[in-house]
Motif scaffolding. Sequence first.
Motif, PDB file in Angstrom:
ATOM      1  N   GLU A   6       0.814  -1.212   0.000  1.00 40.03           N
ATOM      2  CA  GLU A   6       0.000   0.000   0.000  1.00 40.03           C
ATOM      3  C   GLU A   6       0.849   1.265   0.000  1.00 40.03           C
ATOM      4  O   GLU A   6       0.445   2.286  -0.539  1.00 40.03           O
ATOM      5  CB  GLU A   6      -0.962  -0.020   1.186  1.00 40.03           C
ATOM      6  CG  GLU A   6      -2.024  -1.107   1.045  1.00 40.03           C
ATOM      7  CD  GLU A   6      -2.939  -1.183   2.233  1.00 40.03           C
ATOM      8  OE1 GLU A   6      -3.028  -0.207   3.010  1.00 40.03           O
ATOM      9  OE2 GLU A   6      -3.595  -2.228   2.383  1.00 40.03           O
ATOM     10  N   GLU A   7       2.035   1.217   0.599  1.00 40.09           N
ATOM     11  CA  GLU A   7       2.907   2.383   0.607  1.00 40.09           C
ATOM     12  C   GLU A   7       3.328   2.743  -0.815  1.00 40.09           C
ATOM     13  O   GLU A   7       3.421   3.922  -1.160  1.00 40.09           O
ATOM     14  CB  GLU A   7       4.141   2.148   1.482  1.00 40.09           C
ATOM     15  CG  GLU A   7       5.137   3.297   1.473  1.00 40.09           C
ATOM     16  CD  GLU A   7       4.544   4.669   1.828  1.00 40.09           C
ATOM     17  OE1 GLU A   7       5.057   5.676   1.305  1.00 40.09           O
ATOM     18  OE2 GLU A   7       3.573   4.733   2.591  1.00 40.09           O
ATOM     19  N   ASP A   9       1.568   2.374  -3.494  1.00 39.72           N
ATOM     20  CA  ASP A   9       0.423   3.039  -4.107  1.00 39.72           C
ATOM     21  C   ASP A   9       0.317   4.480  -3.629  1.00 39.72           C
ATOM     22  O   ASP A   9       0.149   5.399  -4.428  1.00 39.72           O
ATOM     23  CB  ASP A   9      -0.852   2.256  -3.791  1.00 39.72           C
ATOM     24  CG  ASP A   9      -2.064   2.826  -4.496  1.00 39.72           C
ATOM     25  OD1 ASP A   9      -1.984   3.085  -5.718  1.00 39.72           O
ATOM     26  OD2 ASP A   9      -3.089   3.031  -3.827  1.00 39.72           O
ATOM     27  N   ARG A  10       0.423   4.696  -2.335  1.00 40.43           N
ATOM     28  CA  ARG A  10       0.361   6.062  -1.785  1.00 40.43           C
ATOM     29  C   ARG A  10       1.506   6.913  -2.320  1.00 40.43           C
ATOM     30  O   ARG A  10       1.321   8.074  -2.661  1.00 40.43           O
ATOM     31  CB  ARG A  10       0.398   6.025  -0.252  1.00 40.43           C
ATOM     32  CG  ARG A  10      -0.918   5.618   0.383  1.00 40.43           C
ATOM     33  CD  ARG A  10      -0.904   5.845   1.891  1.00 40.43           C
ATOM     34  NE  ARG A  10       0.063   5.010   2.586  1.00 40.43           N
ATOM     35  CZ  ARG A  10      -0.166   3.773   3.004  1.00 40.43           C
ATOM     36  NH1 ARG A  10      -1.328   3.213   2.807  1.00 40.43           N
ATOM     37  NH2 ARG A  10       0.764   3.091   3.638  1.00 40.43           N
ATOM     38  N   THR A  13       0.883   8.057  -6.008  1.00 42.60           N
ATOM     39  CA  THR A  13      -0.095   9.149  -6.076  1.00 42.60           C
ATOM     40  C   THR A  13       0.519  10.458  -5.598  1.00 42.60           C
ATOM     41  O   THR A  13       0.397  11.500  -6.250  1.00 42.60           O
ATOM     42  CB  THR A  13      -1.345   8.796  -5.238  1.00 42.60           C
ATOM     43  OG1 THR A  13      -1.881   7.572  -5.731  1.00 42.60           O
ATOM     44  CG2 THR A  13      -2.389   9.894  -5.314  1.00 42.60           C
ATOM     45  N   LYS A  14       1.193  10.418  -4.467  1.00 42.58           N
ATOM     46  CA  LYS A  14       1.796  11.627  -3.893  1.00 42.58           C
ATOM     47  C   LYS A  14       2.846  12.220  -4.822  1.00 42.58           C
ATOM     48  O   LYS A  14       2.861  13.430  -5.071  1.00 42.58           O
ATOM     49  CB  LYS A  14       2.410  11.305  -2.527  1.00 42.58           C
ATOM     50  CG  LYS A  14       3.121  12.495  -1.880  1.00 42.58           C
ATOM     51  CD  LYS A  14       3.653  12.175  -0.504  1.00 42.58           C
ATOM     52  CE  LYS A  14       4.915  11.382  -0.610  1.00 42.58           C
ATOM     53  NZ  LYS A  14       5.651  11.257   0.653  1.00 42.58           N
TER      54      LYS A  14
END
Length: 139
Positions: A6-7, A9-10, A13-14
């Motif tokens: 999940e990191e 993915d974040r 996006t960031k």
Amino acid sequence: MWMGDEEADRSTTKLGWQLLEHQVDWDYFDEQSLSSVATIAHGGFKNLSGQVYRAIVVPSSTVITRTGLERFQAFVKAGGKVIFVGQTPTLVVDKTFRDSKDKPDLSFATLIEPAGDITPRVIAALPKPDVKLDSPGSG
């Protein structure tokens, strides 16, 4: 990026938003493009539409495929820039995770920015833009 990371993915996006804030045009470059679709030409990766990418920003990730690692190395050798931002891969995956044990040698990287953000160091390492506005538009 791998299932359950999940990191990654974040981070993707960031970093996309931060690149836009710095007036850096960007595009997603997936594993299929990296491993088989894009060719190395004119100092970068060339996609099927003829666009040439001269820099790749890799978001936080825990693994990298052997093919991806080898393609990044060839890309840098041809004049491209690879910038890792955030956590760097600690495992090289061949066909399955089961037999993976190598730690990737990332010494070919143009820059490793552990901060996890598009910092002034990252902007300085990217190729110079063709056009840059004095100030961003207000939308």
